[in-house]
Design an enzyme around this catalytic site. Structure first.
Site, PDB file in Angstrom:
ATOM      1  N   TYR A  95     -11.326  88.501  69.310  1.00 22.40           N
ATOM      2  CA  TYR A  95     -10.278  88.670  68.283  1.00 22.40           C
ATOM      3  C   TYR A  95     -10.893  89.253  67.017  1.00 22.40           C
ATOM      4  CZ  TYR A  95      -6.817  87.136  64.775  1.00 22.40           C
ATOM      5  OH  TYR A  95      -5.914  87.075  63.733  1.00 22.40           O
TER       6      TYR A  95
HETATM    7  N1  NAP Z   1      -2.556  82.622  63.307  1.00 22.13           N
HETATM    8  C1  NAP Z   1      -3.285  82.746  62.223  1.00 22.13           C
HETATM    9  O1  NAP Z   1      -3.701  81.741  61.591  1.00 22.13           O
HETATM   10  C2  NAP Z   1      -3.614  84.131  61.693  1.00 22.13           C
HETATM   11  C3  NAP Z   1      -4.442  84.248  60.594  1.00 22.13           C
HETATM   12  C4  NAP Z   1      -4.676  85.507  60.057  1.00 22.13           C
HETATM   13  C5  NAP Z   1      -4.084  86.635  60.617  1.00 22.13           C
HETATM   14  N2  NAP Z   1      -3.304  86.506  61.709  1.00 22.13           N
HETATM   15  C6  NAP Z   1      -2.670  87.747  62.240  1.00 22.13           C
HETATM   16  O2  NAP Z   1      -1.410  87.908  61.627  1.00 22.13           O
HETATM   17  C7  NAP Z   1      -0.597  88.782  62.426  1.00 22.13           C
HETATM   18  C8  NAP Z   1       0.828  88.285  62.508  1.00 22.13           C
HETATM   19  O3  NAP Z   1       0.870  86.897  62.720  1.00 22.13           O
HETATM   20  P1  NAP Z   1       2.221  86.203  63.263  1.00 22.13           P
HETATM   21  O4  NAP Z   1       1.977  84.737  63.246  1.00 22.13           O
HETATM   22  O5  NAP Z   1       3.414  86.788  62.580  1.00 22.13           O
HETATM   23  O6  NAP Z   1       2.153  86.734  64.758  1.00 22.13           O
HETATM   24  P2  NAP Z   1       3.134  86.489  65.989  1.00 22.13           P
HETATM   25  O7  NAP Z   1       4.293  85.633  65.602  1.00 22.13           O
HETATM   26  O8  NAP Z   1       2.269  86.065  67.140  1.00 22.13           O
HETATM   27  O9  NAP Z   1       3.694  87.961  66.232  1.00 22.13           O
HETATM   28  C9  NAP Z   1       2.969  88.960  66.862  1.00 22.13           C
HETATM   29  C10 NAP Z   1       3.989  89.893  67.477  1.00 22.13           C
HETATM   30  O10 NAP Z   1       3.288  90.974  68.114  1.00 22.13           O
HETATM   31  C11 NAP Z   1       4.069  91.335  69.221  1.00 22.13           C
HETATM   32  N3  NAP Z   1       3.376  92.090  70.253  1.00 22.13           N
HETATM   33  C12 NAP Z   1       2.360  91.668  71.059  1.00 22.13           C
HETATM   34  N4  NAP Z   1       2.068  92.630  71.950  1.00 22.13           N
HETATM   35  C13 NAP Z   1       2.918  93.665  71.708  1.00 22.13           C
HETATM   36  C14 NAP Z   1       3.109  94.929  72.309  1.00 22.13           C
HETATM   37  N5  NAP Z   1       2.383  95.338  73.342  1.00 22.13           N
HETATM   38  N6  NAP Z   1       4.087  95.725  71.807  1.00 22.13           N
HETATM   39  C15 NAP Z   1       4.851  95.331  70.781  1.00 22.13           C
HETATM   40  N7  NAP Z   1       4.731  94.139  70.174  1.00 22.13           N
HETATM   41  C16 NAP Z   1       3.765  93.318  70.629  1.00 22.13           C
HETATM   42  C17 NAP Z   1       4.521  89.993  69.813  1.00 22.13           C
HETATM   43  O11 NAP Z   1       5.623  90.227  70.646  1.00 22.13           O
HETATM   44  P3  NAP Z   1       5.943  89.265  71.916  1.00 22.13           P
HETATM   45  O12 NAP Z   1       6.748  88.137  71.349  1.00 22.13           O
HETATM   46  O13 NAP Z   1       6.720  90.163  72.818  1.00 22.13           O
HETATM   47  O14 NAP Z   1       4.612  88.820  72.464  1.00 22.13           O
HETATM   48  C18 NAP Z   1       4.868  89.228  68.540  1.00 22.13           C
HETATM   49  O15 NAP Z   1       6.218  89.361  68.197  1.00 22.13           O
HETATM   50  C19 NAP Z   1      -1.308  88.884  63.761  1.00 22.13           C
HETATM   51  O16 NAP Z   1      -1.963  90.138  63.829  1.00 22.13           O
HETATM   52  C20 NAP Z   1      -2.355  87.776  63.701  1.00 22.13           C
HETATM   53  O17 NAP Z   1      -3.507  88.101  64.443  1.00 22.13           O
HETATM   54  C21 NAP Z   1      -3.047  85.280  62.260  1.00 22.13           C
END
Ligand code: NAP
Length: 218
Positions: free
Chosen positions: A131
Site C-alpha cells: 500500500y
Molecule cells: N483508511 C485510512 O485510514 C486512510 C488513511 C489515509 C488515506 N487513505 C486513503 O484515502 C482514500 C479514500 O478513502 P475512503 O475511506 O474514502 O475510501 P473507500 O471508502 O474505501 O473508497 C474507495 C473507493 O474506490 C473505489 N474503487 C476501487 N477500485 C476501483 C476501480 N477499479 N474503479 C473505480 N473505483 C474503484 C471503491 O469502489 P468499490 O466500492 O466498488 O470497491 C470505493 O468506492 C483511499 O485512497 C485510501 O487509501 C485511507
C-alpha cells in the site's frame, strides 16, 4: 466548477460530492459498480460507470471532457491484497493523471496517505508495505506530470462528524487521525485555492479552521 471524482462511491468521495452539490458545483463520480449509481445521485452528483482497473487513459480522458478538476479518491480498500494496492492505489491514479493530461484538465488533487514517501517501517506486513509503495509511486508519477497537482496525505481516517478544524502542512506532520468529513472539506478548499498546486500536504485533526489553513499555504 465541474469536478470528476475517481472512486466516486468512496466514503470521502460521497462527502465531497455532497459538499460540492451544496455549493452549486457539478460533481461527477466515477464508479465501477452500477448498483452504486443511486447513492451517488443522492449525494447530488452525476454517476459514470468506469472501472479504473479496466479502462484505458483514452477512455478516461473522454470522461474528463469539460472538467475543471480531477480528484483521485479511489483506493483498493481494507481487505484487498498487494496486487490491488498496485492496480488501484498506484495504477488507477496514474491512469487518471494521464487522462487529465490528455483532456487538458490541469487541476488534480490526489488523496494519498501519511506514511507515503518513506520506506515502510521494519516488520511491516506485506500488504501495508505494498500500500505504501503504491501510494509513494502514485505520488511520484503525479509530481512528474505537467499538471497543477496537490497531493493530500491524510492520517488515519475516522467516520466522526466534521470538526472544521485541522492541522495541514508540508511533511512531516506528527501522526494522528482526521474525520473523512474534514478531509472532504479540505479537498473542496484546495479546489477553491489553485495556489495550493505543486504541494504535498499532510493532514490530521488540529486547531486551525479549514479555510484559514488552506489559504495560509496557498
Ligand atoms: N483508511 C485510512 O485510514 C486512510 C488513511 C489515509 C488515506 N487513505 C486513503 O484515502 C482514500 C479514500 O478513502 P475512503 O475511506 O474514502 O475510501 P473507500 O471508502 O474505501 O473508497 C474507495 C473507493 O474506490 C473505489 N474503487 C476501487 N477500485 C476501483 C476501480 N477499479 N474503479 C473505480 N473505483 C474503484 C471503491 O469502489 P468499490 O466500492 O466498488 O470497491 C470505493 O468506492 C483511499 O485512497 C485510501 O487509501 C485511507
Amino acid at each position: 466548477m465541474r469536478v470528476v471524482i475517481a472512486g466516486g462511491h468512496g466514503k470521502i468521495a460521497l462527502l465531497l460530492e455532497r459538499l460540492l452539490a451544496e455549493r452549486g458545483e457539478q460533481a461527477v463520480g466515477l464508479i465501477r459498480n452500477p448498483a452504486h449509481v443511486a447513492d451517488v445521485h443522492q449525494a447530488g452528483a452525476e454517476a459514470v460507470v468506469c472501472d479504473l482497473e479496466a479502462a484505458s487513459a483514452e477512455d478516461a480522458a473522454v470522461l474528463l471532457s469539460g472538467a475543471d478538476a480531477v480528484v483521485f479518491a479511489a483506493g483498493a480498500g481494507p481487505g484487498s491484497g498487494a496486487a490491488r494496492k498496485d492496480s488501484v492505489d498506484r495504477a488507477a491514479s496514474a491512469l487518471m493523471a494521464d487522462a487529465a493530461e490528455r483532456a487538458g484538465v490541469r487541476r488534480f488533487v490526489q488523496v494519498s496517505s501519511m506514511g507515503a514517501g518513506q520506506p515502510p517501517r521494519p516488520g511491516t506486513g506485506e500488504v501495508w508495505a505494498a500500500y505504501i509503495a503504491a501510494k509513494t509511486a502514485a505520488e511520484a508519477d503525479l509530481r512528474a506530470r505537467d499538471l497543477d497537482w496537490t497531493i493530500l496525505r491524510p492520517g488515519g481516517l475516522t467516520d466522526a462528524p466534521a470538526t472544521g478544524k485541522i492541522r495541514l502542512a508540508a511533511p512531516p506532520v506528527p501522526r494522528g487521525t482526521v474525520p473523512r468529513a474534514d478531509v472532504a472539506a479540505v479537498i473542496a478548499a484546495l479546489l477553491d485555492n489553485p495556489g495550493t498546486g505543486h504541494q504535498t500536504l499532510e493532514l490530521v485533526g488540529g486547531d486551525s479552521p479549514i479555510a484559514a489553513a488552506v489559504q495560509s499555504i496557498s
